[in-house]
Motif scaffolding. Structure first.
Motif, short mmCIF file in Angstrom:
data_model
loop_
_atom_site.label_atom_id
_atom_site.label_comp_id
_atom_site.label_asym_id
_atom_site.label_seq_id
_atom_site.Cartn_x
_atom_site.Cartn_y
_atom_site.Cartn_z
N PRO A 1 2.08 2.83 -0.13
CA PRO A 1 1.01 3.03 0.85
C PRO A 1 1.51 2.83 2.28
CG PRO A 1 0.75 0.91 -0.22
CD PRO A 1 1.90 1.62 -0.90
N ASN A 2 0.84 3.47 3.19
CA ASN A 2 1.15 3.36 4.60
C ASN A 2 0.67 1.99 5.08
OD1 ASN A 2 1.50 3.64 7.31
ND2 ASN A 2 0.43 5.59 7.47
N LEU A 3 1.56 1.22 5.68
CA LEU A 3 1.23 -0.13 6.12
C LEU A 3 0.14 -0.12 7.19
CD1 LEU A 3 1.86 -3.14 5.87
CD2 LEU A 3 3.57 -2.84 7.65
N THR A 4 0.14 0.87 8.04
CA THR A 4 -0.89 0.95 9.08
C THR A 4 -2.27 1.12 8.46
OG1 THR A 4 0.72 2.02 10.52
CG2 THR A 4 -1.58 2.19 11.16
N LEU A 5 -2.38 1.97 7.43
CA LEU A 5 -3.67 2.15 6.78
C LEU A 5 -4.12 0.89 6.06
CD1 LEU A 5 -3.50 5.79 5.34
CD2 LEU A 5 -4.93 4.92 7.18
N VAL A 6 -3.19 0.18 5.47
CA VAL A 6 -3.54 -1.07 4.79
C VAL A 6 -4.07 -2.09 5.80
CG1 VAL A 6 -2.61 -3.00 3.47
CG2 VAL A 6 -1.96 -0.67 2.87
#
Length: 168
Positions: free
Chosen positions: A9-14
């Motif tokens: 997963p994209n860390l920014t979205l998390v």
């Protein structure tokens, strides 16, 4: 084992999801209906983003015969996101109606304590019980006495018949 960049997963979205859930839950705990409304909207958006992140990388349309199953995107997160959108819309409409009605009646949208809640809080402060519970109170009867008082439906079954049943 190294992570596949397509499935991680994209860390920014998390981080965005975490922030939206945190602020949404904080706003749900407020007394103002407009803040609760904003909290519900933020939680709905966080759920949608979570479904998109959980769905993995984008792939081919999930139509049988159009591509290999390994290349297709999973349709379940898309369906869950659409369901979350509908639930968020319904909750938004309901809370807007409640806030509007509260504004019409009281000129504010703050939820007040109930009279019964205040009464129970006063009783709790004095360490008194609000109600009595017959099941937990000491009735000074034994289990044998209670069993003798209980009506058994199988005892009345033979006496209810007035005529014998004849078998042809």
């Amino acid at each position: 084992m190294p992570l596949n960049p397509d499935t991680s997963p994209n860390l920014t979205l998390v981080l965005v999801i975490t922030a939206l859930v945190t602020v949404g839950v904080y706003l749900l705990l407020e007394r103002s209906l407009s803040r609760v409304l904003i909290g519900v909207i933020l939680l709905g958006n966080a759920a949608n983003l979570l479904f998109l992140v959980a769905g993995g990388a984008a792939g081919r349309p999930p139509l049988v015969g159009s591509a290999e199953p390994s290349e297709m995107s999973d349709p379940l997160p898309q369906a869950m996101a659409l369901t979350a959108i509908v639930i968020t819309l319904a909750m938004t409409a309901f809370l807007l109606a409640m806030a509007y009605r509260s504004w019409q009646l009281h000129r504010h949208d703050e939820v007040q304590d109930d009279v019964e809640d205040r009464r129970i809080a006063r009783l709790a402060a004095r360490d008194e019980r609000a109600t009595t519970d017959a099941d937990t109170e000491d009735t000074r009867s034994t289990l044998d006495e209670e069993a003798a008082e209980t009506r058994d439906e199988t005892d009345d079954a033979p006496s209810e018949r007035t005529t014998p049943v004849e078998v042809p």
